[in-house]
Design a protein around this motif. Sequence first.
Motif, short mmCIF file in Angstrom:
data_model
loop_
_atom_site.label_atom_id
_atom_site.label_comp_id
_atom_site.label_asym_id
_atom_site.label_seq_id
_atom_site.Cartn_x
_atom_site.Cartn_y
_atom_site.Cartn_z
N ASN A 44 -9.02 16.07 -10.91
CA ASN A 44 -8.22 14.88 -10.65
C ASN A 44 -6.94 14.90 -11.49
O ASN A 44 -5.87 14.50 -11.03
N ARG A 89 -4.64 17.15 -9.76
CA ARG A 89 -4.05 16.47 -8.59
C ARG A 89 -2.89 15.58 -9.01
O ARG A 89 -1.86 15.51 -8.32
N GLU A 90 -3.06 14.89 -10.12
CA GLU A 90 -2.02 13.97 -10.58
C GLU A 90 -0.74 14.70 -11.00
O GLU A 90 0.33 14.10 -11.06
N ASP A 135 0.66 17.00 -9.26
CA ASP A 135 1.47 17.21 -8.05
C ASP A 135 0.83 16.40 -6.92
O ASP A 135 0.02 16.91 -6.15
N GLU A 136 1.20 15.15 -6.83
CA GLU A 136 0.56 14.24 -5.87
C GLU A 136 1.01 14.49 -4.43
O GLU A 136 0.49 13.88 -3.51
N LYS A 137 1.98 15.39 -4.23
CA LYS A 137 2.44 15.69 -2.88
C LYS A 137 1.75 16.93 -2.29
O LYS A 137 2.03 17.32 -1.17
N ASN A 140 -5.22 17.92 -3.36
CA ASN A 140 -5.78 16.60 -3.06
C ASN A 140 -7.15 16.74 -2.41
O ASN A 140 -8.12 16.06 -2.77
N CYS A 163 -9.70 18.05 -4.86
CA CYS A 163 -10.12 16.97 -5.75
C CYS A 163 -11.19 16.11 -5.09
O CYS A 163 -12.21 15.78 -5.70
N THR A 167 -9.14 9.10 -2.63
CA THR A 167 -8.30 10.29 -2.82
C THR A 167 -7.81 10.83 -1.48
O THR A 167 -6.63 11.14 -1.31
N LYS A 217 -4.79 9.22 0.57
CA LYS A 217 -3.39 9.47 0.23
C LYS A 217 -2.70 10.34 1.29
O LYS A 217 -1.48 10.43 1.34
#
Length: 833
Positions: A432, A435-436, A438-440, A445, A448, A464, A467
């Motif tokens: 996680n 993931r944070e 690079d949230e794109k 994602n 995660c 999650t 998104k």
Amino acid sequence: MQPLSQKEGTLFRQIIKYYESKQYKKGLKAAEQILRKVPNHGDTQAMKALILNSQGHQEEAFALAKVALKNDMKSHVCWHVYGLLYRSVKNYEEAVKAYKFALKLEPEQQNILRDLAILQVQMRDYDGYIESRQKMMQARSSLRQNWTALAVAYHLAGNYKQAENILETYEKTLKQPPPKTDLEHSEAVLYKNTIIAESGDIERALEHLNTIARANLDRTAVLELKAKYLLQLDRKAEAEAVYRILLDRNNEYRAYYDGLEASLGLDRSDEGSKEKLVEIYQSYAEKSERTDAPRRIPLDFLKGEEFKSAADKYLRRMLNKGVPSTFANIKALYAEAEKKAVIEELVLGYASGKQANGSAEANGEPSDRFEEAVKYFLAQHYSYHLSRDLEKALQYIDQLIEKNPKSVDYNQAKARIWKHYGNTQKASETINHARELDEKDRYINTKCAKYQLRNNENETALKTMSKFTRNETVGGPLGDLHDMQCLWYLIEDGEAYLRGRDYGHALKRFTAVSDIFEVWHDDQFDFHSFSIRKGQIRAYIDMVRWEDHLRDHPFFTRAALSAIKIYLQLADHPELGNPNNNLDLDKMDAAERKKAQKKMKKEQEKREKEEAERKAAAAKKANAKGDDGEIKKEDTDPKGIKLLETKEPLEVALKFLNPLLEFSPKSIEGQNLAFEVHLRRKKYVLALKALNAAAAIDPENPKLHEQVIRFRLTIDGLKETDPKVSEVLNASFKLGPASTDLKKFNTDWQQKHSQSPSHVQSALNVRHILDNSSKAQNETDLKKLLELPTITTEQAVAGLDLLDEWQSEAGVKDSYRQAASEKWPEVTVFQSK
């Protein structure tokens, strides 16, 4: 039938157009207009029924279709519509009957013939399909697609000669050759070539290919087929020339290199061929600095110092570039212990900076990128199951994260290490964090979400996934995942619920997976006509053959196995069918019973309130539409309560079991579960069949041993109640001991497999079945198994499940869990609850 006036006749034809263009409201309005003047007009009633069915009013549609037939039994339209309605509910047998009745009334009706043909190929009734396609071809012989479809029918039925004759006959009717740009003709002649080859006449297939090669538009397919045929005909020199042409077109495709080796008569296991093989791959590597395949493939067959030198060169090249996928590209070599040791020695040498072992230098200075790539490689190396040392893996990845804390790759690798430790909590938290960073990034994602599901965080994982989903659709993010047919998520979600013993949600997910495979099967319908019409015949044949093996996919197997286990639980414990009423009231005193009943009443009221709110919300969304314009219904059973309430869990289990046994007969776990289902159904012959199938796969399977003993006990128990059945089963049952002492048989088997934890666990379970008084000793022996050096965490978890099955005391489970935790301190499942 009462005839329509000219005005109503025009309006009726308009109804058909409205239906075909999905303008259902206009179609209904027009139908009502006709029926006001001609109330019993069967064809109009039939078309209205068809429109109602498309709007989701199935019962009303069938009722109206029956009225239409009653009003006009001799209308082919009414019978055609009746068939379409049955097809929509997948009652294909009744649909075929209705189509055939319609054709008796109107033999030349092309639409009915087409629908019948599509249904016949969908059902794999190839004889019927040939007959229907023959009629369609004779009715409209000027259309090439009708000839091609008839050839396809013969081809699928295995009649290669007739399929070829059909295509050849059509070609002879052509007054002038089609233009070179005619894609349909190009595909048709290539399809004809594959038919000749499949018939076994490779020589003639090659001759035919040579005649069509120059004008054919699919140049790659022509070359691939030519190389394949030449190799089969042992014309290796010619095959070599073609494979070299193919490699010039695509020098990264391994199959071409394999073909080139075969055409040169080179054998990788033959020492005499090694020099020539190295020379070939070196020549292709020199053609381009960017090409990977000719540099990587030699590592598969080289040995000793030659391998070490080539591996050193390859690894330095990749690590100098900092290629993240280097380890993934060479881990297949770890199957050979010698190569694994060489690779480890080389990379450790790079890490220590020894020039002799090939460390990279740029302008006299060690490359930072090289150093990071080496450590990243070693972190993956020590995390891999064939070279596992998780402490070292963690050390290397921590060094990298300290240097570059914002690297998604490094943090993901650390999460994978925690996963291999068995610490799903830390793995979830670490991934996680990655993931944070690079949230794109959709990939990290989804990774995660998968790790969160492995840690049984169902709600967090859905959040999650949301998104990257369309959350405004009916059902929110979960509904969108269903629409996208996201199988991996549904399976992981179901397995997480299963671990938490939330059987309703778990069954909901596994049933959804099964439904998606059913959708894929039904999706063929459109392609039976589309592919023929567009001339994409070879791809269509591949699709039909792929669909024939659709349910041997590992995703279906996983979902089916898990669903069957749940239904077995429901069969053994019917109280689980009502998850809000599974308390054993008989064992409670008056005060506890009163308290429990009060709690159950509150839960019932809460459930009814939720149901009312859900229905209200569903009513508001009744007209919600998806991108395809179809109405999306709100799920009325999101928790899977209705699935749990089934009165016949074993019969429902067959929905998963039968395709599992048909398409994955070599699944030992599938055969084990088949035995469990059929034994409970008292279908003893089928249970014995499953036992014999399992024995053919793995005669030493631990579960099989247990089931053999249980089947013997079952047969012995039938001697008094049903002696004839017992006698027949005894005569056929060869796996288990007929007269031997079962306890001694089990003890001997346990001693034979004393070093295998799974086998000993099975023996202990048999001992428990044969003698319930041995429970305390079994629990002690089960705990001692944790001391075996060969035991894995998965086997230790299986031991915990056995204690649940034996209904052991909480203290016994805690003691077992503590002992396991001391051996594997990081494994989440053994940590105190």
